[in-house]
Scaffold this active site. Structure first.
Site, mmCIF file in Angstrom:
data_model
loop_
_atom_site.group_PDB
_atom_site.id
_atom_site.type_symbol
_atom_site.label_atom_id
_atom_site.label_comp_id
_atom_site.label_asym_id
_atom_site.label_seq_id
_atom_site.Cartn_x
_atom_site.Cartn_y
_atom_site.Cartn_z
ATOM 1 N N GLY A 137 47.945 43.404 85.777
ATOM 2 C CA GLY A 137 48.267 44.733 86.295
ATOM 3 C C GLY A 137 48.624 45.716 85.208
ATOM 4 N N PRO A 141 48.126 54.029 90.144
ATOM 5 C CG PRO A 141 49.040 54.007 92.301
ATOM 6 C CD PRO A 141 49.198 53.392 90.943
ATOM 7 C CG HIS A 143 49.893 56.845 84.629
ATOM 8 N ND1 HIS A 143 50.812 56.858 85.653
ATOM 9 C CD2 HIS A 143 50.129 57.958 83.885
ATOM 10 C CE1 HIS A 143 51.587 57.937 85.531
ATOM 11 N NE2 HIS A 143 51.193 58.616 84.471
ATOM 12 C CB SER A 145 41.556 56.951 81.072
ATOM 13 O OG SER A 145 40.400 56.780 81.857
ATOM 14 C CG MET A 345 9.620 48.561 87.211
ATOM 15 S SD MET A 345 9.456 47.490 85.793
ATOM 16 C CE MET A 345 7.907 46.672 86.146
ATOM 17 C CD GLU A 371 38.576 44.664 80.719
ATOM 18 O OE1 GLU A 371 39.187 45.073 79.712
ATOM 19 O OE2 GLU A 371 38.823 43.599 81.297
HETATM 20 P P1 TGC Z 1 47.196 54.514 71.029
HETATM 21 O O1 TGC Z 1 48.270 55.416 70.519
HETATM 22 O O2 TGC Z 1 45.823 54.657 70.499
HETATM 23 O O3 TGC Z 1 47.636 52.987 70.857
HETATM 24 C C1 TGC Z 1 48.913 52.513 71.243
HETATM 25 C C2 TGC Z 1 49.205 51.286 70.405
HETATM 26 O O4 TGC Z 1 48.239 50.269 70.690
HETATM 27 C C3 TGC Z 1 47.501 49.935 69.493
HETATM 28 N N1 TGC Z 1 46.112 49.713 69.934
HETATM 29 C C4 TGC Z 1 45.607 48.522 70.089
HETATM 30 N N2 TGC Z 1 46.101 47.296 69.875
HETATM 31 C C5 TGC Z 1 45.329 46.250 70.135
HETATM 32 N N3 TGC Z 1 44.082 46.384 70.632
HETATM 33 C C6 TGC Z 1 43.537 47.600 70.875
HETATM 34 N N4 TGC Z 1 42.305 47.716 71.393
HETATM 35 C C7 TGC Z 1 44.303 48.745 70.597
HETATM 36 N N5 TGC Z 1 44.092 50.075 70.726
HETATM 37 C C8 TGC Z 1 45.221 50.659 70.312
HETATM 38 C C9 TGC Z 1 47.666 51.123 68.597
HETATM 39 O O5 TGC Z 1 47.504 50.756 67.241
HETATM 40 C C10 TGC Z 1 49.086 51.539 68.904
HETATM 41 O O6 TGC Z 1 49.964 50.632 68.270
HETATM 42 P P2 TGC Z 1 51.406 51.137 67.736
HETATM 43 O O7 TGC Z 1 51.972 49.916 67.114
HETATM 44 O O8 TGC Z 1 51.097 52.247 66.793
HETATM 45 O O9 TGC Z 1 52.148 51.590 68.953
HETATM 46 O O10 TGC Z 1 47.226 54.619 72.620
HETATM 47 P P3 TGC Z 1 46.800 55.806 73.575
HETATM 48 O O11 TGC Z 1 47.873 55.961 74.589
HETATM 49 O O12 TGC Z 1 46.373 57.030 72.779
HETATM 50 O O13 TGC Z 1 45.529 55.213 74.339
HETATM 51 C C11 TGC Z 1 44.365 54.918 73.681
HETATM 52 C C12 TGC Z 1 43.261 54.496 74.699
HETATM 53 C C13 TGC Z 1 42.867 55.676 75.571
HETATM 54 C C14 TGC Z 1 42.066 54.087 73.886
HETATM 55 C C15 TGC Z 1 43.731 53.317 75.559
HETATM 56 O O14 TGC Z 1 44.831 53.604 76.281
HETATM 57 C C16 TGC Z 1 42.645 52.788 76.443
HETATM 58 O O15 TGC Z 1 41.915 51.891 76.017
HETATM 59 N N6 TGC Z 1 42.481 53.263 77.728
HETATM 60 C C17 TGC Z 1 41.579 52.666 78.691
HETATM 61 C C18 TGC Z 1 42.393 51.880 79.684
HETATM 62 C C19 TGC Z 1 41.746 50.579 80.049
HETATM 63 O O16 TGC Z 1 40.835 50.099 79.426
HETATM 64 N N7 TGC Z 1 42.245 49.960 81.104
HETATM 65 C C20 TGC Z 1 41.770 48.679 81.489
HETATM 66 C C21 TGC Z 1 42.651 48.085 82.574
HETATM 67 S S1 TGC Z 1 42.324 46.368 82.849
HETATM 68 C C22 TGC Z 1 40.846 46.314 83.581
HETATM 69 O O17 TGC Z 1 40.164 47.264 83.740
HETATM 70 C C23 TGC Z 1 40.427 44.972 84.020
HETATM 71 S S2 TGC Z 1 38.910 44.996 84.798
HETATM 72 C C24 TGC Z 1 38.845 43.453 85.410
HETATM 73 C C25 TGC Z 1 37.684 42.687 84.912
HETATM 74 O O18 TGC Z 1 37.419 42.613 83.702
HETATM 75 O O19 TGC Z 1 37.037 42.144 85.767
HETATM 76 P P1 FAD Z 2 40.580 58.071 85.343
HETATM 77 O O1 FAD Z 2 41.363 57.618 84.174
HETATM 78 O O2 FAD Z 2 41.245 58.964 86.327
HETATM 79 O O3 FAD Z 2 39.251 58.744 84.810
HETATM 80 C C1 FAD Z 2 38.452 59.616 85.619
HETATM 81 C C2 FAD Z 2 37.363 60.217 84.719
HETATM 82 O O4 FAD Z 2 37.973 61.000 83.704
HETATM 83 C C3 FAD Z 2 36.542 59.137 83.997
HETATM 84 O O5 FAD Z 2 35.199 59.529 83.946
HETATM 85 C C4 FAD Z 2 37.132 59.131 82.584
HETATM 86 O O6 FAD Z 2 36.200 58.704 81.597
HETATM 87 C C5 FAD Z 2 37.503 60.576 82.422
HETATM 88 N N1 FAD Z 2 38.560 60.783 81.438
HETATM 89 C C6 FAD Z 2 39.853 60.330 81.489
HETATM 90 N N2 FAD Z 2 40.515 60.689 80.391
HETATM 91 C C7 FAD Z 2 39.644 61.369 79.601
HETATM 92 C C8 FAD Z 2 39.726 61.975 78.324
HETATM 93 N N3 FAD Z 2 40.839 61.957 77.587
HETATM 94 N N4 FAD Z 2 38.627 62.600 77.836
HETATM 95 C C9 FAD Z 2 37.463 62.613 78.544
HETATM 96 N N5 FAD Z 2 37.326 62.044 79.763
HETATM 97 C C10 FAD Z 2 38.400 61.438 80.275
HETATM 98 N N6 FAD Z 2 42.754 47.652 86.093
HETATM 99 C C11 FAD Z 2 43.687 46.693 85.813
HETATM 100 O O7 FAD Z 2 44.736 46.969 85.247
HETATM 101 N N7 FAD Z 2 43.450 45.379 86.168
HETATM 102 C C12 FAD Z 2 42.318 44.997 86.815
HETATM 103 O O8 FAD Z 2 42.139 43.804 87.096
HETATM 104 C C13 FAD Z 2 41.350 45.990 87.130
HETATM 105 N N8 FAD Z 2 40.229 45.665 87.834
HETATM 106 C C14 FAD Z 2 39.387 46.639 88.272
HETATM 107 C C15 FAD Z 2 38.353 46.333 89.151
HETATM 108 C C16 FAD Z 2 37.524 47.336 89.646
HETATM 109 C C17 FAD Z 2 36.454 47.011 90.618
HETATM 110 C C18 FAD Z 2 37.696 48.675 89.209
HETATM 111 C C19 FAD Z 2 36.795 49.771 89.688
HETATM 112 C C20 FAD Z 2 38.718 48.997 88.340
HETATM 113 C C21 FAD Z 2 39.591 47.985 87.880
HETATM 114 N N9 FAD Z 2 40.690 48.301 87.064
HETATM 115 C C22 FAD Z 2 41.617 47.334 86.744
HETATM 116 C C23 FAD Z 2 40.995 49.691 86.741
HETATM 117 C C24 FAD Z 2 40.122 50.301 85.652
HETATM 118 O O9 FAD Z 2 40.493 49.832 84.393
HETATM 119 C C25 FAD Z 2 40.260 51.820 85.759
HETATM 120 O O10 FAD Z 2 39.554 52.219 86.922
HETATM 121 C C26 FAD Z 2 39.731 52.539 84.535
HETATM 122 O O11 FAD Z 2 40.515 52.262 83.397
HETATM 123 C C27 FAD Z 2 39.653 54.066 84.742
HETATM 124 O O12 FAD Z 2 40.821 54.556 85.307
HETATM 125 P P2 FAD Z 2 40.763 55.517 86.597
HETATM 126 O O13 FAD Z 2 39.923 54.837 87.634
HETATM 127 O O14 FAD Z 2 42.155 55.867 86.971
HETATM 128 O O15 FAD Z 2 39.976 56.795 86.125
#
Ligand code: TGC
Ligand code: FAD
Length: 392
Positions: A137, A141, A143, A145, A345, A371
């Site tokens: 987790g 809702p 937060h 990206s 196709m 991700e």
């Molecule tokens: P930022 O200031 O860049 O970084 C905060 C701290 O984290 C460090 N860091 C990392 N460390 C390890 N691995 C990485 N990939 C890292 N990226 C950054 C960074 O060095 C810093 O460390 P420190 O010691 O200086 O505090 O953080 P930010 O708030 O500006 O955010 C950067 C951003 C936008 C790239 C990041 O928040 C992000 O990746 N956002 C996307 C969120 C996301 O991917 N959510 C995924 C939720 S889980 C999911 O979707 C599961 S899907 C389920 C499935 O796979 O089936």
């Molecule tokens: P938002 O962050 O609201 O983004 C909306 C749009 O704005 C996107 O197009 C994005 O690219 C864009 N955007 C946002 N910020 C910026 C920026 N700075 N500049 C330009 N564009 C921007 N999360 C978990 O923690 N655990 C899970 O197991 C998990 N499983 C998932 C399973 C499914 C089926 C789905 C759909 C999602 C899952 N997620 C999970 C959540 C997933 O990681 C988020 O949906 C994803 O990170 C995007 O967040 P959001 O949906 O709130 O979109």
């Protein structure tokens, strides 16, 4: 659904880059998907139900904790083996790969990396065998990206903490036994907490009405004054870097997994184009269809090379987060484009459940969002190459 006749494309003889063990592991996963996933997955997706019956099979092919050491029940494999297993599973269905990704990279990985010995002993062997299922987790809702803005919080209450908040879009949540939950303490520092099913005030409602990833269960994690023992806090790392490091591992798996979905779409379209006769000849003989197929195999081959090289770098401990991000973005994008072209196709047949393509196409809409969205990954590369942060 039609019988699974999948034959994997290997245009650049990439099998030569793999060891005998890699090929054995991949082929075992491939055979399991053909035998146990393909016959049931279309119905599971139509019914919007995760097929729990495949959990023991996933464990048997090493999909739960492929690289977690054997002493904790994992398979003790290398990173390329992990990638290959994810590729084969996603060839069957992205939702099934999601279940395995979450269990391995988002639940077992943080417990292994940041947990106490007691936490490892308690959870890892059961997660590896599938006796326990886990969820992760991070997203809330308001937060997604921007996870650093999270508002889920806990307060010190002696030998335990009191947790309040909510997580949304959580894979495996409706049936998880344990959730790795990221929450802020009273000093705004992010920590990982192991929240167990049965803890009072912890609920996991399912999210319905999805057109994508229908064979994967998605839901919420809701915490209302949940008492979490302090012994359930992961002590090894705090701050946003802790959950982001788990995402590195999961995104690596997705970079491989998406190739599986792309290969299945390509293989299906290639076979169909040789069999489907229009204007007196197979549609494979028309230039416009050949252009689609030629572009597909080119993009698959490039994606395979990217994933393989990333696997080598990751095994050596040299892969950067930005390199992993690039591979996730590129490989999911090529897969979604290939699914779309392959669907066309097959003409009208392409929209039916007789073939896997439409399901892959819909699934990949989630994969390109979770991700880290495609655009967030573009910004990660942008920051890496320019040094300029364009997120905010
Ligand atoms: P930022 O200031 O860049 O970084 C905060 C701290 O984290 C460090 N860091 C990392 N460390 C390890 N691995 C990485 N990939 C890292 N990226 C950054 C960074 O060095 C810093 O460390 P420190 O010691 O200086 O505090 O953080 P930010 O708030 O500006 O955010 C950067 C951003 C936008 C790239 C990041 O928040 C992000 O990746 N956002 C996307 C969120 C996301 O991917 N959510 C995924 C939720 S889980 C999911 O979707 C599961 S899907 C389920 C499935 O796979 O089936
Ligand atoms: P938002 O962050 O609201 O983004 C909306 C749009 O704005 C996107 O197009 C994005 O690219 C864009 N955007 C946002 N910020 C910026 C920026 N700075 N500049 C330009 N564009 C921007 N999360 C978990 O923690 N655990 C899970 O197991 C998990 N499983 C998932 C399973 C499914 C089926 C789905 C759909 C999602 C899952 N997620 C999970 C959540 C997933 O990681 C988020 O949906 C994803 O990170 C995007 O967040 P959001 O949906 O709130 O979109």
């Amino acid at each position: 659904m039609k019988p699974d006749l999948f034959e994997a494309p290997d245009y650049y003889n990439l099998d030569d880059l793999l060891t005998e063990e890699h090929i054995m592991i991949r082929d075992a996963a491939r055979a399991w998907v053909k035998r146990d996933v393909s016959p049931i997955i279309e119905q599971a997706a139509q019914d919007a139900k995760f097929p729990k019956s495949i959990i023991p099979g996933l464990a048997s092919i090493g999909a739960f904790g492929p690289y977690i050491p054997e002493e904790y029940g994992g398979a003790g494999l290398d990173q390329i083996s992990y990638g290959l297993i994810m590729q084969e599973i996603e060839r069957g269905d992205s939702g099934v790969r999601s279940t395995a990704s979450v269990q391995s990279s988002l639940v077992m990985y943080p417990i292994w990396k940041y947990g106490t010995e007691e936490q490892k002993q308690k959870f890892l062997p059961k997660l590896a065998s599938g006796e326990f299922m886990g969820s992760f987790g991070l997203t809330e809702p308001d937060h997604g990206s921007n996870p650093s803005g999270m508002v889920t919080r806990f307060k010190d209450a002696g030998d335990h903490v009191i947790l309040n908040g909510a997580k949304l879009w959580i894979s495996n949540s409706p049936f998880c036994d344990v959730a790795v939950v990221w929450a802020k303490d009273e000093n705004d520092r992010i920590h990982g907490l192991l929240v167990e099913r049965g803890m009072e005030g912890f609920t996991t409602p399912e999210t319905h009405n999805k057109w994508s990833l229908r064979a994967s269960a998605t839901g919420e994690l809701i915490f209302q004054d949940v008492k979490v023992p302090k012994s359930n806090i992961l002590p090894g790392r705090s701050g946003l870097g802790a959950p982001l490091s788990c995402l590195d591992s999961a995104r690596f798996g997705i970079a491989w997994g998406a190739i599986g979905a792309a290969m299945d779409c390509y293989d299906t379209a290639l076979r169909y184009s040789k069999e489907r006769i229009q204007f007196g000849k197979p549609i494979a003989g028309f230039q416009l269809q050949q252009k689609k197929l030629a572009e597909m195999i080119t993009e698959i081959t490039k994606a395979q090379l990217l994933a393989w090289r990333l696997g080598v770098l990751r095994e050596q401990g040299k892969a950067t987060s930005a390199q992993i991000s690039m591979a996730k973005r590129n490989n999911v994008e090529i897969a979604i484009n290939i699914a779309r072209e392959a669907r066309q196709m097959l003409g009208g047949m392409g929209i039916t459940g007789e073939y896997s393509i439409m399901r892959h196409s819909m699934n990949l809409e989630s994969v390109i969002t979770y991700e880290g969205t495609h655009d967030i990954h573009l910004l990660i590369t942008g920051l890496d190459i320019t040094g300029e942060n364009a997120f905010s």
